[in-house]
Design a protein around this motif. Structure first.
Motif, PDB file in Angstrom:
ATOM      1  N   GLU A 178     133.252  77.833  25.381  1.00  9.79           N
ATOM      2  CA  GLU A 178     134.559  77.825  24.736  1.00  9.79           C
ATOM      3  C   GLU A 178     134.384  77.141  23.383  1.00  9.79           C
ATOM      4  O   GLU A 178     133.895  76.019  23.314  1.00  9.79           O
ATOM      5  N   LEU A 179     134.793  77.817  22.346  1.00  9.74           N
ATOM      6  CA  LEU A 179     134.541  77.346  20.988  1.00  9.74           C
ATOM      7  C   LEU A 179     135.860  77.177  20.246  1.00  9.74           C
ATOM      8  O   LEU A 179     136.691  78.083  20.242  1.00  9.74           O
ATOM      9  N   ARG A 180     136.059  76.008  19.659  1.00 11.38           N
ATOM     10  CA  ARG A 180     137.279  75.798  18.872  1.00 11.38           C
ATOM     11  C   ARG A 180     137.011  74.756  17.794  1.00 11.38           C
ATOM     12  O   ARG A 180     136.008  74.033  17.834  1.00 11.38           O
ATOM     13  N   PHE A 181     137.934  74.694  16.847  1.00 14.59           N
ATOM     14  CA  PHE A 181     137.857  73.691  15.792  1.00 14.59           C
ATOM     15  C   PHE A 181     138.682  72.473  16.177  1.00 14.59           C
ATOM     16  O   PHE A 181     139.775  72.592  16.727  1.00 14.59           O
ATOM     17  N   PRO A 199     136.479  68.914   9.643  1.00 13.06           N
ATOM     18  CA  PRO A 199     136.456  69.972  10.662  1.00 13.06           C
ATOM     19  C   PRO A 199     135.145  69.964  11.458  1.00 13.06           C
ATOM     20  O   PRO A 199     134.066  69.919  10.880  1.00 13.06           O
ATOM     21  N   LEU A 200     135.272  70.002  12.773  1.00 12.28           N
ATOM     22  CA  LEU A 200     134.117  70.066  13.663  1.00 12.28           C
ATOM     23  C   LEU A 200     134.275  71.240  14.612  1.00 12.28           C
ATOM     24  O   LEU A 200     135.389  71.619  14.975  1.00 12.28           O
ATOM     25  N   PHE A 201     133.146  71.819  15.029  1.00 10.53           N
ATOM     26  CA  PHE A 201     133.155  72.728  16.159  1.00 10.53           C
ATOM     27  C   PHE A 201     133.116  71.890  17.433  1.00 10.53           C
ATOM     28  O   PHE A 201     132.275  70.995  17.560  1.00 10.53           O
ATOM     29  N   GLU A 202     134.011  72.171  18.368  1.00 11.46           N
ATOM     30  CA  GLU A 202     133.891  71.610  19.712  1.00 11.46           C
ATOM     31  C   GLU A 202     133.485  72.750  20.634  1.00 11.46           C
ATOM     32  O   GLU A 202     134.196  73.747  20.742  1.00 11.46           O
ATOM     33  N   ILE A 223     129.147  69.578  13.045  1.00 13.98           N
ATOM     34  CA  ILE A 223     129.808  69.525  11.750  1.00 13.98           C
ATOM     35  C   ILE A 223     130.034  70.940  11.229  1.00 13.98           C
ATOM     36  O   ILE A 223     129.099  71.735  11.111  1.00 13.98           O
ATOM     37  N   GLY A 224     131.292  71.254  10.916  1.00 13.45           N
ATOM     38  CA  GLY A 224     131.695  72.629  10.626  1.00 13.45           C
ATOM     39  C   GLY A 224     130.968  73.285   9.479  1.00 13.45           C
ATOM     40  O   GLY A 224     130.680  74.484   9.528  1.00 13.45           O
ATOM     41  N   ASP A 225     130.648  72.535   8.414  1.00  9.29           N
ATOM     42  CA  ASP A 225     130.044  73.183   7.245  1.00  9.29           C
ATOM     43  C   ASP A 225     128.522  73.234   7.321  1.00  9.29           C
ATOM     44  O   ASP A 225     127.865  73.611   6.365  1.00  9.29           O
TER      45      ASP A 225
END
Length: 243
Positions: A178-181, A199-202, A223-225
């Motif tokens: 399951e992938l979300r920000f 912003p992070l991916f969880e 880390i999102g970027d």
């Protein structure tokens, strides 16, 4: 059937993505100036900036003061692969164990592992550094009764999946993710060395072994970027979907 030509902004965006792919393949991060891109793509400054803004919001490129535009060198992970994260990332990485302990049950974890909430769990917390930068904060849970003594194993710079296969004959076979920000809270910001609200991916992962038995429940914060996910699947109808 009616067809419409692509708008100039979409066309220039596709051309920019192609240019980025070519440069990335050559290991180049520099990017032409806006004036050069206008001439090469044959678009207006307004159209070009609209395309560049889209790519910047996706963190494909970065605009740096006095340096111009640079390609963002993200790490790529195939979300459907069941091999370890270590094997999908560059060799220049370290994995540091922050804690390794037997802890009390967690309702959602014990439910997935089909164990009673009173049964203790093995909890592993690690920080992954890739190319000198914090990359991910990872929390893994296993059934402590199924993996006796695992808390005594040194898992610094070691693949957990490799240990499970070598010592416990558990082969990771398939899973669900399951992938979300989410936004970095104070604790995550401190450990990942980013600003709060970054912003992070969880990623919540639920892994199954060769006997269709659940064996690991994990959460990762990335880390999102610095990352992009992709889905490459073969024989997709072989993927199991159990309740």
């Amino acid at each position: 059937m009616e067809y419409k030509d692509l708008s100039p902004a979409v066309q220039s965006e596709e051309q920019l993505r192609q240019l980025i792919q070519e440069k990335t393949a050559r290991g180049e991060l520099d990017f032409p100036s806006e004036r050069t891109l206008e001439a090469e793509l044959g678009v207006s400054r307004t159209t070009l900036r609209r395309s560049l803004d889209t790519l910047e919001k996706e963190a494909v490129i970065q605009k740096r003061s006095r340096k111009g535009i640079e390609i963002n060198p993200k790490q790529t992970i195939n979300i459907l692969k069941m091999n370890s994260m270590s094997s999908q990332l560059p060799s220049d990485q370290t994995v540091t164990v922050l804690s390794s302990e037997i802890t009390k049950g967690v309702k959602e974890v014990n439910h997935f592992l089909t164990t009673d909430i009173k049964n203790p769990l093995y909890k592993l917390v690690r920080l992954r550094i890739v190319e000198g930068r914090p990359f991910s904060y990872e929390i893994s849970y296993l059934d402590s009764a199924r993996f006796p003594g695992i808390e005594q194993i040194d898992l610094n710079n070691t693949s957990l999946y490799h240990v499970l296969e070598e010592r416990f004959q558990i082969k990771p076979t398939y899973g669900r993710e399951e992938l979300r920000f989410v936004s970095a809270n104070e604790d995550l910001a401190n450990v990942l060395k980013v600003k709060e609200q970054t912003p992070l991916f969880e990623v919540v992962s639920k892994a199954f072994d060769q006997n269709d038995e659940p064996f690991e429940y994990s959460k990762q914060y990335l880390i999102g970027d610095q990352i992009k996910y992709k889905i490459n699947a073969k024989n997709i109808f072989d993927y199991l979907e159990d309740e």
